[in-house]
Design a protein around this motif. Structure first.
Motif, mmCIF file in Angstrom:
data_model
loop_
_atom_site.group_PDB
_atom_site.id
_atom_site.type_symbol
_atom_site.label_atom_id
_atom_site.label_comp_id
_atom_site.label_asym_id
_atom_site.label_seq_id
_atom_site.Cartn_x
_atom_site.Cartn_y
_atom_site.Cartn_z
ATOM 1 N N ALA A 1 0.832 -1.209 0.000
ATOM 2 C CA ALA A 1 0.000 0.000 0.000
ATOM 3 C C ALA A 1 0.860 1.249 0.000
ATOM 4 C CB ALA A 1 -0.914 0.002 1.220
ATOM 5 N N ALA A 2 0.260 2.331 -0.507
ATOM 6 C CA ALA A 2 0.843 3.663 -0.358
ATOM 7 C C ALA A 2 0.112 4.333 0.798
ATOM 8 C CB ALA A 2 0.666 4.461 -1.638
ATOM 9 N N LYS A 3 0.854 4.972 1.688
ATOM 10 C CA LYS A 3 0.230 5.632 2.846
ATOM 11 C C LYS A 3 -0.134 7.078 2.543
ATOM 12 C CE LYS A 3 0.908 1.934 5.425
ATOM 13 N NZ LYS A 3 2.182 1.574 6.049
ATOM 14 N N GLY A 4 0.408 7.594 1.450
ATOM 15 C CA GLY A 4 0.115 8.977 1.058
ATOM 16 C C GLY A 4 0.696 9.234 -0.323
ATOM 17 N N PRO A 5 0.371 10.408 -0.907
ATOM 18 C CA PRO A 5 0.749 10.670 -2.301
ATOM 19 C C PRO A 5 2.251 10.688 -2.549
ATOM 20 C CG PRO A 5 -0.206 12.627 -1.267
ATOM 21 C CD PRO A 5 -0.410 11.496 -0.316
ATOM 22 N N ALA A 6 3.041 10.911 -1.507
ATOM 23 C CA ALA A 6 4.491 10.962 -1.721
ATOM 24 C C ALA A 6 5.177 9.736 -1.130
ATOM 25 C CB ALA A 6 5.055 12.235 -1.109
ATOM 26 N N SER A 7 4.381 8.763 -0.651
ATOM 27 C CA SER A 7 4.975 7.596 0.007
ATOM 28 C C SER A 7 5.221 6.485 -1.006
ATOM 29 C CB SER A 7 4.038 7.036 1.073
ATOM 30 O OG SER A 7 3.545 8.064 1.877
ATOM 31 N N PRO A 8 6.301 5.728 -0.788
ATOM 32 C CA PRO A 8 6.497 4.545 -1.638
ATOM 33 C C PRO A 8 5.497 3.465 -1.243
ATOM 34 C CG PRO A 8 8.154 4.624 0.080
ATOM 35 C CD PRO A 8 7.341 5.874 0.232
ATOM 36 N N LEU A 9 5.309 2.494 -2.109
ATOM 37 C CA LEU A 9 4.469 1.349 -1.750
ATOM 38 C C LEU A 9 5.250 0.468 -0.798
ATOM 39 C CD1 LEU A 9 3.135 0.753 -5.308
ATOM 40 C CD2 LEU A 9 1.665 1.070 -3.333
#
Ligand SMILES: [Zn+2]
Ligand SMILES: [Zn+2]
Length: 349
Positions: A8-16
């Motif tokens: 999962a991505a935790k936010g728009p700038a987070s890696p999966l």
């Protein structure tokens, strides 16, 4: 709830990254599917990065899902334990409106329930996609994968496949029509295969001359590289139909001028707003249209067509640990022609 592993991505700038969550226990009409493969669609990247507006986090992307049924509810008719199924862009819809009754659920008047980055019909339970070990889905929104299609190569059919098959059917393109496929990526390469199998005369139009050999190998009869702008003059009024798969901005009017009298151009990409000059339509009674993916009836028809004509996607299979690299390469169009995640890799942390 059924414990499920995903990315999962935790936010728009987070890696999966690894993410554990729960799936619902299968109800009477549900199947539980162990996921084997999931394609990487360019729209996964747009949504993970919140480039299309408010995304829902944590986000488990993936809507090109192939797996095996491990449990089936009492009322399930289409599948049994062991069936190989595909799940595409949506997992539910209102089931009452005109498009839903016509099995064109992708155009549901109340909005479809997308496979991820959406909420179930209750409006509050988030949906999670195919970058995960299993999924519970109503059987009405799953499709039988016919025997003979290699499964890793079947995954992209659930989005890239149906998105290009549907307009070729819906807009009445005929065998022997001259058609142009604009863009040779995940969508474009499927369009070429379908159009060739339907007997159309296919020309690929691409900005990169390096794609010529691939275009011809995939079944195109001709190739036009738009790196040379003079091709737009040379090919005026050449085509009956254009399938435009490009998601970057481009000169719509120049492409419309490649259509004959009464020709139709259909867009399946989602570029930024572009300028349209009315005369490009008016002068030759041309049509410009759009098309989304496809409903449950047509998706099954497309899968059966693929089995009959030996069609599958060209893919590069990756473990999920390489997803960030796959995203970067997808953005650069450096993939032939779709990444597919081997979901078995989710168990190797
Ligand atoms: Zn997609
Ligand atoms: Zn509906």
């Amino acid at each position: 709830m059924l414990a499920t592993r995903g990315y999962a991505a935790k936010g728009p700038a987070s890696p999966l990254e690894p993410y554990d969550f729960g799936r619902r226990e299968p109800g009477p009409r549900d199947i539980l599917v162990d996921i084997m493969y999931c394609g990487v669609c360019h729209s996964d990247i747009h949504q993970v990065r919140s480039e299309w507006g408010a995304s829902i986090y944590p986000m488990v992307p993936g809507h090109e899902i192939i797996g095996n049924v491990t449990e089936a509810g009492d009322k399930v008719k289409k599948f049994k334990v062991g069936s190989t199924v595909g799940i595409g862009v949506f997992v539910d819809s209102c089931r009452e409106c005109g498009p839903c009754r016509a099995e064109e659920e992708e155009y549901c008047e109340k909005g479809v329930t997308l496979t991820y980055n959406c909420y179930e019909r209750d409006g509050k339970t988030p949906t999670y996609g195919g970058y995960s070990t299993r999924i519970t889905v109503d059987e009405a929104y799953a499709h039988q994968i016919p025997k003979g299609i290699p499964l890793e190569r079947a995954a992209p059919l659930l989005c890239a496949g149906i998105t290009t098959y549907s307009p070729l059917r819906h807009f009445g393109v005929k065998a022997r029509d001259q058609i142009a496929v604009v863009g040779l990526g995940g969508l474009g390469h499927m369009a070429v295969k379908f159009a060739k199998a339907m007997g159309m005369k296919v020309t690929v139009v691409s900005h990169s001359p390096s794609k010529r050999d691939d275009a011809l190998r995939l079944g195109a009869e001709d190739f036009i590289a738009t790196s040379d702008q003079s091709v737009f003059k040379k090919n005026v009024m050449r085509f009956d139909f254009i399938l435009d798969t490009v998601s970057a901005g481009h000169d719509l009017n120049a492409y419309l001028n490649l259509l004959r009298l009464d020709g139709t151009m259909v867009m399946v990409g989602l570029p930024e707003p572009m300028l349209l000059t009315a005369s490009a339509l008016v002068d030759k009674r041309r049509r410009l249209a759009g098309s989304s993916n496809g409903g449950t009836r047509e998706t099954q028809e497309m899968l059966d067509f693929c089995a009959k004509h030996n069609i599958a996607s060209d893919v590069e299979v990756i473990p999920i640990q390489r997803i960030e690299e796959a995203y970067d390469r997808t953005v650069r169009s450096d993939v032939r022609y779709r990444f597919v995640i081997d979901i078995a890799s989710l168990n190797q942390r």
